[in-house]
Design a protein around this motif. Structure first.
Motif, PDB file in Angstrom:
ATOM      1  N   CYS A  60     -42.205   3.612 -12.172  1.00 57.91           N
ATOM      2  CA  CYS A  60     -43.054   2.921 -13.161  1.00 57.91           C
ATOM      3  C   CYS A  60     -44.505   2.874 -12.707  1.00 57.91           C
ATOM      4  CB  CYS A  60     -42.526   1.510 -13.427  1.00 57.91           C
ATOM      5  SG  CYS A  60     -41.072   1.484 -14.473  1.00 57.91           S
ATOM      6  N   LYS A  61     -44.739   2.678 -11.420  1.00 55.57           N
ATOM      7  CA  LYS A  61     -46.102   2.670 -10.904  1.00 55.57           C
ATOM      8  C   LYS A  61     -46.754   4.042 -11.065  1.00 55.57           C
ATOM      9  CE  LYS A  61     -46.030  -1.126  -7.584  1.00 55.57           C
ATOM     10  NZ  LYS A  61     -46.139  -1.501  -6.157  1.00 55.57           N
ATOM     11  N   MET A  66     -43.358  -3.246 -17.352  1.00 63.02           N
ATOM     12  CA  MET A  66     -42.192  -2.852 -16.540  1.00 63.02           C
ATOM     13  C   MET A  66     -42.464  -3.077 -15.046  1.00 63.02           C
ATOM     14  SD  MET A  66     -39.598  -1.632 -18.315  1.00 63.02           S
ATOM     15  CE  MET A  66     -38.764  -0.506 -17.233  1.00 63.02           C
ATOM     16  N   VAL A  67     -43.679  -2.742 -14.603  1.00 65.42           N
ATOM     17  CA  VAL A  67     -44.041  -2.953 -13.195  1.00 65.42           C
ATOM     18  C   VAL A  67     -43.962  -4.441 -12.865  1.00 65.42           C
ATOM     19  CG1 VAL A  67     -45.951  -2.876 -11.545  1.00 65.42           C
ATOM     20  CG2 VAL A  67     -45.425  -0.866 -12.919  1.00 65.42           C
ATOM     21  N   GLN A  68     -44.496  -5.281 -13.733  1.00 65.67           N
ATOM     22  CA  GLN A  68     -44.467  -6.715 -13.498  1.00 65.67           C
ATOM     23  C   GLN A  68     -43.037  -7.253 -13.465  1.00 65.67           C
ATOM     24  OE1 GLN A  68     -47.148  -8.569 -12.700  1.00 65.67           O
ATOM     25  NE2 GLN A  68     -48.168  -6.584 -12.693  1.00 65.67           N
ATOM     26  N   ARG A  69     -42.228  -6.824 -14.420  1.00 69.26           N
ATOM     27  CA  ARG A  69     -40.829  -7.282 -14.500  1.00 69.26           C
ATOM     28  C   ARG A  69     -40.040  -6.834 -13.279  1.00 69.26           C
ATOM     29  NH1 ARG A  69     -36.038  -5.215 -16.143  1.00 69.26           N
ATOM     30  NH2 ARG A  69     -37.007  -3.282 -16.793  1.00 69.26           N
ATOM     31  N   LEU A 109     -26.043  -6.308  -3.464  1.00 70.37           N
ATOM     32  CA  LEU A 109     -27.428  -6.714  -3.705  1.00 70.37           C
ATOM     33  C   LEU A 109     -28.414  -5.704  -3.124  1.00 70.37           C
ATOM     34  CD1 LEU A 109     -27.248 -10.552  -2.977  1.00 70.37           C
ATOM     35  CD2 LEU A 109     -27.722  -9.469  -5.178  1.00 70.37           C
ATOM     36  N   GLN A 110     -28.112  -5.179  -1.950  1.00 71.60           N
ATOM     37  CA  GLN A 110     -29.006  -4.205  -1.334  1.00 71.60           C
ATOM     38  C   GLN A 110     -29.046  -2.894  -2.124  1.00 71.60           C
ATOM     39  OE1 GLN A 110     -27.454  -4.299   2.681  1.00 71.60           O
ATOM     40  NE2 GLN A 110     -29.067  -5.704   3.344  1.00 71.60           N
ATOM     41  N   GLN A 111     -27.903  -2.488  -2.679  1.00 72.41           N
ATOM     42  CA  GLN A 111     -27.893  -1.294  -3.517  1.00 72.41           C
ATOM     43  C   GLN A 111     -28.718  -1.518  -4.779  1.00 72.41           C
ATOM     44  OE1 GLN A 111     -23.752  -0.510  -4.158  1.00 72.41           O
ATOM     45  NE2 GLN A 111     -23.508   0.605  -2.242  1.00 72.41           N
ATOM     46  N   GLU A 112     -28.547  -2.684  -5.392  1.00 75.84           N
ATOM     47  CA  GLU A 112     -29.317  -3.013  -6.587  1.00 75.84           C
ATOM     48  C   GLU A 112     -30.808  -3.072  -6.261  1.00 75.84           C
ATOM     49  OE1 GLU A 112     -29.523  -6.476 -10.036  1.00 75.84           O
ATOM     50  OE2 GLU A 112     -27.982  -6.593  -8.486  1.00 75.84           O
ATOM     51  N   LEU A 113     -31.133  -3.593  -5.101  1.00 76.36           N
ATOM     52  CA  LEU A 113     -32.522  -3.674  -4.669  1.00 76.36           C
ATOM     53  C   LEU A 113     -33.120  -2.278  -4.490  1.00 76.36           C
ATOM     54  CD1 LEU A 113     -34.769  -5.638  -3.823  1.00 76.36           C
ATOM     55  CD2 LEU A 113     -33.854  -5.552  -1.507  1.00 76.36           C
ATOM     56  N   THR A 114     -32.366  -1.374  -3.911  1.00 71.50           N
ATOM     57  CA  THR A 114     -32.828   0.000  -3.723  1.00 71.50           C
ATOM     58  C   THR A 114     -33.100   0.663  -5.070  1.00 71.50           C
ATOM     59  OG1 THR A 114     -31.575   0.172  -1.667  1.00 71.50           O
ATOM     60  CG2 THR A 114     -32.243   2.233  -2.699  1.00 71.50           C
ATOM     61  N   VAL A 115     -32.195   0.471  -6.019  1.00 73.46           N
ATOM     62  CA  VAL A 115     -32.375   1.051  -7.348  1.00 73.46           C
ATOM     63  C   VAL A 115     -33.639   0.482  -8.005  1.00 73.46           C
ATOM     64  CG1 VAL A 115     -31.393   1.113  -9.685  1.00 73.46           C
ATOM     65  CG2 VAL A 115     -29.937   1.573  -7.715  1.00 73.46           C
ATOM     66  N   LYS A 116     -33.820  -0.821  -7.916  1.00 71.27           N
ATOM     67  CA  LYS A 116     -34.993  -1.459  -8.529  1.00 71.27           C
ATOM     68  C   LYS A 116     -36.284  -0.976  -7.867  1.00 71.27           C
ATOM     69  CE  LYS A 116     -32.928  -5.014 -10.956  1.00 71.27           C
ATOM     70  NZ  LYS A 116     -32.955  -4.970 -12.369  1.00 71.27           N
ATOM     71  N   LYS A 117     -36.277  -0.810  -6.551  1.00 66.73           N
ATOM     72  CA  LYS A 117     -37.474  -0.323  -5.862  1.00 66.73           C
ATOM     73  C   LYS A 117     -37.811   1.100  -6.297  1.00 66.73           C
ATOM     74  CE  LYS A 117     -37.547  -3.247  -1.760  1.00 66.73           C
ATOM     75  NZ  LYS A 117     -37.471  -3.305  -0.299  1.00 66.73           N
ATOM     76  N   ASN A 118     -36.783   1.922  -6.463  1.00 66.53           N
ATOM     77  CA  ASN A 118     -37.018   3.291  -6.945  1.00 66.53           C
ATOM     78  C   ASN A 118     -37.573   3.273  -8.368  1.00 66.53           C
ATOM     79  OD1 ASN A 118     -36.173   4.418  -4.542  1.00 66.53           O
ATOM     80  ND2 ASN A 118     -34.075   4.710  -5.241  1.00 66.53           N
ATOM     81  N   ASN A 119     -37.027   2.387  -9.204  1.00 68.16           N
ATOM     82  CA  ASN A 119     -37.541   2.263 -10.573  1.00 68.16           C
ATOM     83  C   ASN A 119     -38.988   1.779 -10.565  1.00 68.16           C
ATOM     84  OD1 ASN A 119     -35.137   3.104 -11.687  1.00 68.16           O
ATOM     85  ND2 ASN A 119     -34.415   1.044 -12.172  1.00 68.16           N
ATOM     86  N   LEU A 120     -39.302   0.840  -9.681  1.00 67.04           N
ATOM     87  CA  LEU A 120     -40.661   0.334  -9.578  1.00 67.04           C
ATOM     88  C   LEU A 120     -41.627   1.444  -9.166  1.00 67.04           C
ATOM     89  CD1 LEU A 120     -42.674  -2.036  -9.605  1.00 67.04           C
ATOM     90  CD2 LEU A 120     -42.044  -2.455  -7.216  1.00 67.04           C
ATOM     91  N   LYS A 121     -41.202   2.242  -8.232  1.00 66.87           N
ATOM     92  CA  LYS A 121     -42.045   3.348  -7.782  1.00 66.87           C
ATOM     93  C   LYS A 121     -42.319   4.312  -8.939  1.00 66.87           C
ATOM     94  CE  LYS A 121     -42.241   6.890  -4.194  1.00 66.87           C
ATOM     95  NZ  LYS A 121     -41.522   7.513  -3.083  1.00 66.87           N
ATOM     96  N   ARG A 168     -41.008  -8.772 -10.142  1.00 68.73           N
ATOM     97  CA  ARG A 168     -40.391 -10.105 -10.160  1.00 68.73           C
ATOM     98  C   ARG A 168     -38.903 -10.012  -9.813  1.00 68.73           C
ATOM     99  NH1 ARG A 168     -42.432 -11.469 -14.621  1.00 68.73           N
ATOM    100  NH2 ARG A 168     -40.778 -10.740 -15.968  1.00 68.73           N
ATOM    101  N   GLU A 169     -38.195  -9.041 -10.389  1.00 68.54           N
ATOM    102  CA  GLU A 169     -36.757  -8.884 -10.103  1.00 68.54           C
ATOM    103  C   GLU A 169     -36.518  -8.512  -8.642  1.00 68.54           C
ATOM    104  OE1 GLU A 169     -35.243  -6.078 -12.928  1.00 68.54           O
ATOM    105  OE2 GLU A 169     -35.509  -7.457 -14.617  1.00 68.54           O
ATOM    106  N   ILE A 170     -37.387  -7.667  -8.093  1.00 66.71           N
ATOM    107  CA  ILE A 170     -37.250  -7.279  -6.677  1.00 66.71           C
ATOM    108  C   ILE A 170     -37.455  -8.494  -5.786  1.00 66.71           C
ATOM    109  CG2 ILE A 170     -38.403  -5.992  -4.828  1.00 66.71           C
ATOM    110  CD1 ILE A 170     -38.730  -3.698  -6.885  1.00 66.71           C
ATOM    111  N   ASN A 171     -38.458  -9.311  -6.103  1.00 69.20           N
ATOM    112  CA  ASN A 171     -38.698 -10.527  -5.309  1.00 69.20           C
ATOM    113  C   ASN A 171     -37.487 -11.450  -5.350  1.00 69.20           C
ATOM    114  OD1 ASN A 171     -41.229  -9.674  -4.562  1.00 69.20           O
ATOM    115  ND2 ASN A 171     -42.276 -10.797  -6.179  1.00 69.20           N
ATOM    116  N   MET A 172     -36.894 -11.605  -6.529  1.00 75.64           N
ATOM    117  CA  MET A 172     -35.710 -12.461  -6.659  1.00 75.64           C
ATOM    118  C   MET A 172     -34.528 -11.876  -5.869  1.00 75.64           C
ATOM    119  SD  MET A 172     -36.686 -15.038  -8.354  1.00 75.64           S
ATOM    120  CE  MET A 172     -35.245 -15.856  -8.944  1.00 75.64           C
TER     121      MET A 172
END
Length: 170
Positions: free
Chosen positions: A153-154, A7-10, A139-151, A13-17
């Motif tokens: 998952c880490k 999940m962290v890897q995925r 896109l910025q809202q989606e990015l914020t959600v993904k960053k929170n999910n990444l945090k 990658r999604e955040i970078n995109m």
């Protein structure tokens, strides 16, 4: 543990995109704003206004410049003919003076038509800018959600790693 690592890897990658997409949208927004700014500037629209625009807008700008010149000339000629037909252009009897009066009226009509066409193009660019801004916000809202999910998952991965680490009898 493997699921959290995956999940962290995925998510990374999604955040970078998404960050790349945000940069592209921001650049596109800046290009449209630059074009709209150049339209609102001087009375004429020529190569000096087109130079320095983004490659995807050069074609549009040059076509608009040609269209604006032709359409404003046609409109000015029609307005001049109407003014002459209504008797609003004085007849002086002197051809040179008459030509100067008609050219002055033609130039004034052409300038008015050019301003009107430029305002229409600016309004179109403003609508395009608003569309891009909405996409950028999404896109910025989606990015914020993904960053929170990444945090999250880490944190989960860290916890699972600590739980599964060998203690070696300590």
């Amino acid at each position: 543990m493997y699921v959290a690592f995956w999940m962290v890897q995925r998510l990374t990658r999604e955040i970078n995109m998404l960050e790349l997409e945000v940069m592209k949208k921001h650049s596109e927004l800046m290009n449209y704003q630059r074009y709209a700014g150049r339209l609102g500037g001087s009375n004429c629209f020529g190569l000096s206004q087109i130079a320095g625009l983004a490659p995807n807008l050069i074609g549009r700008a040059s076509m608009f410049g040609q269209y604006m010149d032709m359409a404003s000339s046609v409109s000015a000629m029609q307005n001049l003919q109407q003014m002459k037909a209504m008797g609003r252009v004085p007849y002086t009897g002197n051809q040179y003076t008459q030509m100067q009066i008609e050219m002055s009226a033609f130039n004034k009509f052409k300038e008015q038509a050019m301003q009107s066409l430029k305002m229409q193009e600016v309004q179109m660019m403003n609508r395009k800018e608003q569309e891009i801004q909405l996409e950028l916000n999404s896109l910025q809202q989606e990015l914020t959600v993904k960053k929170n999910n990444l945090k999250a998952c880490k944190e989960l991965l860290k916890e699972q790693t600590e739980e599964n680490a060998m203690k070696f009898g300590l």
